[in-house]
Structures are given as structure tokens and as C-alpha cells.
Design a protein around this motif. Structure first.
Motif, PDB file in Angstrom:
ATOM      1  N   VAL A  19       0.859  -1.106  -0.202  1.00 24.28           N
ATOM      2  CA  VAL A  19      -0.079  -0.085  -0.121  1.00 24.28           C
ATOM      3  C   VAL A  19       1.236   1.157  -0.025  1.00 24.28           C
ATOM      4  O   VAL A  19       0.417   2.088  -0.645  1.00 24.28           O
ATOM      5  N   LEU A  20       1.916   1.327   0.752  1.00 22.70           N
ATOM      6  CA  LEU A  20       2.905   2.138   0.689  1.00 22.70           C
ATOM      7  C   LEU A  20       3.478   2.692  -0.710  1.00 22.70           C
ATOM      8  O   LEU A  20       3.316   3.673  -1.333  1.00 22.70           O
ATOM      9  N   ALA A  21       3.884   1.547  -1.475  1.00 27.20           N
ATOM     10  CA  ALA A  21       4.170   1.518  -2.670  1.00 27.20           C
ATOM     11  C   ALA A  21       3.252   2.166  -3.580  1.00 27.20           C
ATOM     12  O   ALA A  21       3.438   2.949  -4.585  1.00 27.20           O
ATOM     13  N   TRP A  22       2.193   1.474  -3.607  1.00 29.34           N
ATOM     14  CA  TRP A  22       1.154   2.081  -4.492  1.00 29.34           C
ATOM     15  C   TRP A  22       0.521   3.718  -4.053  1.00 29.34           C
ATOM     16  O   TRP A  22       0.596   4.477  -5.200  1.00 29.34           O
ATOM     17  N   LEU A  23       0.776   4.079  -3.021  1.00 24.29           N
ATOM     18  CA  LEU A  23       0.549   5.431  -2.594  1.00 24.29           C
ATOM     19  C   LEU A  23       1.867   6.540  -3.397  1.00 24.29           C
ATOM     20  O   LEU A  23       1.740   7.658  -3.652  1.00 24.29           O
ATOM     21  N   LEU A  24       2.924   5.787  -3.421  1.00 21.40           N
ATOM     22  CA  LEU A  24       4.266   6.386  -4.084  1.00 21.40           C
ATOM     23  C   LEU A  24       4.099   6.275  -5.710  1.00 21.40           C
ATOM     24  O   LEU A  24       4.636   7.201  -6.240  1.00 21.40           O
ATOM     25  N   SER A  25       3.031   5.680  -6.302  1.00 28.06           N
ATOM     26  CA  SER A  25       3.052   5.246  -7.540  1.00 28.06           C
ATOM     27  C   SER A  25       2.247   6.298  -8.492  1.00 28.06           C
ATOM     28  O   SER A  25       1.391   6.896  -7.765  1.00 28.06           O
ATOM     29  N   ASP A  26       2.396   6.511  -9.678  1.00 28.63           N
ATOM     30  CA  ASP A  26       1.387   7.082 -10.480  1.00 28.63           C
ATOM     31  C   ASP A  26       0.179   6.708 -10.590  1.00 28.63           C
ATOM     32  O   ASP A  26      -0.847   7.283 -10.791  1.00 28.63           O
ATOM     33  N   GLN A  27      -0.032   5.355  -9.987  1.00 31.95           N
ATOM     34  CA  GLN A  27      -1.474   4.778 -10.057  1.00 31.95           C
ATOM     35  C   GLN A  27      -2.238   5.645  -9.022  1.00 31.95           C
ATOM     36  O   GLN A  27      -3.594   5.536  -9.078  1.00 31.95           O
ATOM     37  N   ALA A  28      -1.769   6.193  -8.073  1.00 24.65           N
ATOM     38  CA  ALA A  28      -2.297   6.962  -6.950  1.00 24.65           C
ATOM     39  C   ALA A  28      -2.071   8.611  -7.304  1.00 24.65           C
ATOM     40  O   ALA A  28      -2.197   9.383  -6.404  1.00 24.65           O
ATOM     41  N   SER A  29      -2.092   9.021  -8.406  1.00 22.46           N
ATOM     42  CA  SER A  29      -1.935  10.187  -8.776  1.00 22.46           C
ATOM     43  C   SER A  29      -2.915  11.521  -8.468  1.00 22.46           C
ATOM     44  O   SER A  29      -2.666  12.484  -8.474  1.00 22.46           O
ATOM     45  N   ARG A  30      -4.174  10.883  -7.775  1.00 22.02           N
ATOM     46  CA  ARG A  30      -5.153  11.734  -7.648  1.00 22.02           C
ATOM     47  C   ARG A  30      -5.188  11.683  -6.088  1.00 22.02           C
ATOM     48  O   ARG A  30      -6.386  12.076  -5.782  1.00 22.02           O
ATOM     49  N   ILE A  31      -4.433  11.144  -5.624  1.00 24.10           N
ATOM     50  CA  ILE A  31      -4.723  10.998  -4.293  1.00 24.10           C
ATOM     51  C   ILE A  31      -3.670  11.770  -3.210  1.00 24.10           C
ATOM     52  O   ILE A  31      -2.595  11.450  -3.402  1.00 24.10           O
ATOM     53  N   THR A  32      -3.994  12.579  -2.300  1.00 29.49           N
ATOM     54  CA  THR A  32      -3.304  13.466  -1.559  1.00 29.49           C
ATOM     55  C   THR A  32      -4.008  13.720  -0.137  1.00 29.49           C
ATOM     56  O   THR A  32      -5.284  13.899  -0.232  1.00 29.49           O
ATOM     57  N   GLY A  33      -3.150  14.051   0.798  1.00 27.13           N
ATOM     58  CA  GLY A  33      -3.963  14.243   2.124  1.00 27.13           C
ATOM     59  C   GLY A  33      -4.753  13.404   2.826  1.00 27.13           C
ATOM     60  O   GLY A  33      -5.612  13.498   3.697  1.00 27.13           O
ATOM     61  N   GLN A  34      -4.516  11.915   2.528  1.00 28.95           N
ATOM     62  CA  GLN A  34      -5.608  10.863   2.878  1.00 28.95           C
ATOM     63  C   GLN A  34      -4.487   9.915   3.685  1.00 28.95           C
ATOM     64  O   GLN A  34      -3.309   9.781   3.676  1.00 28.95           O
ATOM     65  N   ILE A  35      -5.269   9.326   4.787  1.00 29.60           N
ATOM     66  CA  ILE A  35      -4.736   8.330   5.667  1.00 29.60           C
ATOM     67  C   ILE A  35      -5.445   6.910   5.137  1.00 29.60           C
ATOM     68  O   ILE A  35      -6.703   6.870   5.484  1.00 29.60           O
ATOM     69  N   ILE A  36      -4.737   6.035   4.773  1.00 30.10           N
ATOM     70  CA  ILE A  36      -5.345   4.722   4.506  1.00 30.10           C
ATOM     71  C   ILE A  36      -4.933   3.755   5.407  1.00 30.10           C
ATOM     72  O   ILE A  36      -3.802   3.332   5.817  1.00 30.10           O
ATOM     73  N   PRO A  37      -6.157   3.217   6.290  1.00 29.77           N
ATOM     74  CA  PRO A  37      -6.124   2.117   7.348  1.00 29.77           C
ATOM     75  C   PRO A  37      -5.484   0.997   6.337  1.00 29.77           C
ATOM     76  O   PRO A  37      -6.265   0.590   5.385  1.00 29.77           O
ATOM     77  N   VAL A  38      -4.545   0.230   6.934  1.00 30.76           N
ATOM     78  CA  VAL A  38      -4.284  -1.066   6.451  1.00 30.76           C
ATOM     79  C   VAL A  38      -4.385  -2.020   7.751  1.00 30.76           C
ATOM     80  O   VAL A  38      -3.615  -2.134   8.137  1.00 30.76           O
ATOM     81  N   ASP A  39      -5.892  -2.495   7.860  1.00 28.74           N
ATOM     82  CA  ASP A  39      -5.971  -2.944   9.168  1.00 28.74           C
ATOM     83  C   ASP A  39      -6.745  -4.230   9.194  1.00 28.74           C
ATOM     84  O   ASP A  39      -7.628  -4.476  10.399  1.00 28.74           O
TER      85      ASP A  39
END
Length: 243
Positions: free
Chosen positions: A212-232
Motif C-alpha cells: 500500500v505504501l508503494a501504491w501511494l508513491l506510484s503514478d496509480q495514486a496520482s489523484r490521491i493526496t492528504g489521505q490516511i489509508i488504514p491497512v488494518d
């Protein structure tokens, strides 16, 4: 040009998993730890010893990356952290201050140093929070306060730097099988009890969080910012079915 990812806390369980994940995707990796010896078996292009809980250490980590790999890192994964399980009335001031230093101070200083190195260019950062900042869990007051600060930092910084093309997010893991939790999870009763708290069952791996960390750094998450993603495993939003 291959993107450079600076990973702090790279000697920890989630940090190591993220190094491996991004390395396999072809990124150049600068791995950071306070103890260079703990990075000896890390498959990184550059290993950096720095205490990022200080502004000087955070700046040194970024500068060393720039000098060693020829450019500032466009990607930052801040995986530094520790924890404290104790009720507030048993939390000593020195333990509380150390927790804030490691979890919140390091996040502020590392994000500050990384943003300065970007010099107005785009980038993506992901920081580590915890489920205990999102839902009340007994005996976690100090770490909840520290990680709550990290989450507030992420939202505000994301707003400030969005126009620059910088994305800043965080993940909030639940109980994860790492060296930091090995003491608890080595006891079968504790592992079984922890696993039952999660609607999806079981205890997650460091690799599952790193994905999930890697995805948030990738271009696939290019429209995501300011979010807290629970991995739980659903812990913060769903109650497990009790059988």
C-alpha cells in the motif's frame, strides 16, 4: 531518469519490505537508518546513517542521497517509529518525550528536509501512522497522540504543497508481524487474541503494508493526496462477527 526513493526506518520490518518492493520495480533506493550496520543486508543503491529525529540528521540524509545518487529523491517513505503500550497514568515523561521525538519530530523534520530538496518540483511522500490514532484503543494514549500529530501534519502539508504537484499521504497499519511486535506475537495466545480483533482475521505481514505504501508513491495514486489509508483488516470501520 529512474526515480529515487528515500526510505527512512529502512531496517525495520515494513521499511525492509518496502525496499524490496520498490527495488523490484526498478527504483533507485536510498535506505536510511540510525545504525549503518543494520542496513548491511539491505538491497539498496545507497545506505545512509542518519538520526532523522533531528533537523540536522534529516537534512544530512537528503543531502547524502543527493550526493550519492546525483539527484534529490522525488519519493519519500518515512517509516521511522516506535511504540509504547501503557496507560497514561503509568507513562513516564521521558518515555512520552522519546515517543514524540521518534514518531512526530522525525516526521516533521524529514518532510521539511525533503520538501526543501525538491525545490518546487513534484514528488510523492508517504508517512506511517497507526490505527490507534483513528480509533480509541486502551493503553495507547501516548502513541495515539504522536501518530495523531503525524496525520494532522499530512493533511496540512498536502494542502500547502498540492499546487506544486506534491502528494503527501499516510498509511495507518493495524497489528503487523514485524520485529517490533515479535515479543507479543511470539506468544500463541496473544497472536490468536490479536487475530480475532480483525474482521478479515489473522495478523497482517509487513509486505502487505509495504504494498500500500508503494501504491501511494506510484503514478496509480496520482489523484490521491492528504489521505490516511488504514491497512488494518477492517479494524477501524467494521466489527468482526463474533462466533
Amino acid at each position: 531518469m529512474t526515480s529515487i526513493a528515500l526510505i527512512t526506518g529502512a531496517s525495520g520490518g515494513i521499511g525492509r519490505a518496502l525496499v524490496n518492493h520498490l527495488r523490484a520495480q526498478g527504483f533507485q533506493i536510498a535506505a536510511v537508518s540510525r545504525d549503518l550496520g543494520r542496513l548491511a543486508d539491505i538491497d539498496a543503491h545507497l545506505r545512509i546513517a542518519a538520526d532523522v529525529t533531528t533537523p540536522e540528521g534529516a537534512a544530512a540524509a537528503v543531502e547524502t542521497c543527493l550526493g550519492g545518487l546525483g539527484a534529490a529523491p522525488s519519493l519519500l517513505a518515512h517509516c521511522v517509529g516506535n511504540t509504547l503500550i501503557a496507560p497514561l497514568h503509568r507513562t513516564k515523561p521521558e518515555a512520552y518525550r522519546d515517543l514524540i521525538r521518534v514518531n512526530l519530530d522525525s516526521a516533521v523534520f524529514m518532510l521539511q528536509a525533503w520538501l526543501a530538496a525538491l525545490k518546487g518540483t513534484p514528488g510523492a511522500a508517504v508517512l506511517a501512522s497507526s490505527v490507534v490514532a483513528r480509533i480509541g484503543v486502551a493503553n495507547h494514549e501516548a502513541i495515539a497522540a504522536a501518530k495523531g500529530g503525524v496525520e494532522a501534519l499530512v493533511r496540512s502539508a498536502a494542502a500547502t504543497y498540492a499546487a506544486q504537484g506534491v502528494r503527501i499521504n499516510a498509511v495507518a497499519p493495524g497489528m503487523t508481524d514485524t520485529p517490533m511486535t515479535s515479543g507479543l506475537l511470539s506468544m500463541p495466545a496473544m497472536r490468536e487474541g490479536a487475530a480475532k480483533q480483525y474482521p478479515l482475521g489473522g495478523v497482517q505481514s509487513a509486505e502487505q503494508v509495504a504494498q500500500v505504501l508503494a501504491w501511494l508513491l506510484s503514478d496509480q495514486a496520482s489523484r490521491i493526496t492528504g489521505q490516511i489509508i488504514p491497512v488494518d483488516g477492517g479494524f477501524t470501520n467494521v466489527r468482526p462477527l463474533v462466533k
